[in-house]
Design a protein around this motif. Structure first.
Motif, short mmCIF file in Angstrom:
data_model
loop_
_atom_site.label_atom_id
_atom_site.label_comp_id
_atom_site.label_asym_id
_atom_site.label_seq_id
_atom_site.Cartn_x
_atom_site.Cartn_y
_atom_site.Cartn_z
N UNK A 90 -17.09 -8.31 9.35
CA UNK A 90 -18.34 -7.58 9.20
C UNK A 90 -19.57 -8.45 9.12
N UNK A 91 -19.41 -9.77 9.09
CA UNK A 91 -20.54 -10.69 9.13
C UNK A 91 -20.30 -11.69 10.25
N UNK A 92 -21.25 -11.80 11.17
CA UNK A 92 -21.16 -12.79 12.24
C UNK A 92 -22.48 -13.54 12.33
N UNK A 93 -22.54 -14.44 13.28
CA UNK A 93 -23.75 -15.24 13.50
C UNK A 93 -24.96 -14.38 13.84
N UNK A 94 -24.72 -13.17 14.36
CA UNK A 94 -25.82 -12.26 14.67
C UNK A 94 -26.38 -11.59 13.42
N UNK A 95 -25.59 -11.51 12.37
CA UNK A 95 -25.97 -10.78 11.15
C UNK A 95 -26.48 -11.70 10.04
N UNK A 96 -26.16 -12.98 10.13
CA UNK A 96 -26.44 -13.93 9.04
C UNK A 96 -27.52 -14.90 9.50
N UNK A 97 -28.49 -15.14 8.63
CA UNK A 97 -29.59 -16.04 8.96
C UNK A 97 -29.56 -17.29 8.09
#
Length: 214
Positions: A90-97
């Motif tokens: 549920x967390x990927x490089x697109x979702x995490x900054x």
């Protein structure tokens, strides 16, 4: 939240070189310090570990794609194949900054940079260009610095509590370094991004410099 994984130093594959890339789930409460989980090890302290790479997170979401790409390696049947300390869905490089702050148990973590794959992934998966594949795919995972040390149980929840620089997702940072390599405006912005690790800020600054005129 997923799994917490740690590893010990052991010979890696045919190379026999020492590595702690093989991470296994833990069933006990661990302490996470400014340099990582107290039960975890790194063999190469020059390139792994340290305050800006204290904890490695790799999304289990990517495992299916890797099975489709390289086949059903036994290392893709369970978390830990990429040397990660945290495995979630549920967390990927697109979702995490970069700069995102998470609470994990009583500890506080902050995303510091993406992961730069090394040759050990080639040996781990027995695929000669696995590190390059990971780098070019953007499915790299990311690292945390530890803002507050604390205790983490195996069932601890990972909760995002702050996003100071949400525009700089791990994916966007990866694109600036490895895809849009001549976007000097983006690189200059990264060089000034206080939430990015110092090493990556210096790299961005070097790459943002104009090419020499011949």
């Amino acid at each position: 939240m997923g799994k917490i994984l740690v590893g010990v130093i052991a010979p890696l594959g045919d190379s026999g070189k020492p590595s702690a890339i093989r991470k296994m789930p833990t069933d006990r409460t661990l302490r996470v310090t400014h340099t990582g989980f107290d039960a975890d090890s790194q063999a190469d302290l020059k390139n792994h570990g340290g305050r800006e790479k204290a904890v490695h997170h790799y999304p289990f979401d990517h495992y299916r794609g890797w099975r489709e790409e390289i086949g059903n390696s036994p290392e893709l049947n369970h978390p830990g194949g990429f040397g990660e300390n945290l495995s979630t869905t549920g967390l990927t490089e697109l979702d995490v900054a970069v700069g995102d702050v998470f609470r994990l148990g009583t500890a506080t973590l902050q995303v510091s940079q993406g992961r730069q794959p090394c040759w050990k992934l080639n040996a781990r998966f027995e695929v000669d260009d696995m590190a390059a594949r990971v780098q070019m795919s953007g499915r790299t995972g990311w690292y945390y610095r530890v803002l507050e040390e604390g205790e983490v149980s195996p069932d601890a929840m990972l909760e995002r509590i702050d996003r100071p620089t949400p525009e700089w997702t791990v994916h966007r940072v990866w694109r600036a370094f490895y895809v849009d390599r001549h976007d000097r405006d983006a690189l200059a912005a990264l060089a000034a991004l206080a939430t990015l690790s110092e090493g990556w800020r210096q790299l961005a600054a070097r790459r943002a410099e104009p090419a020499p005129f011949n």
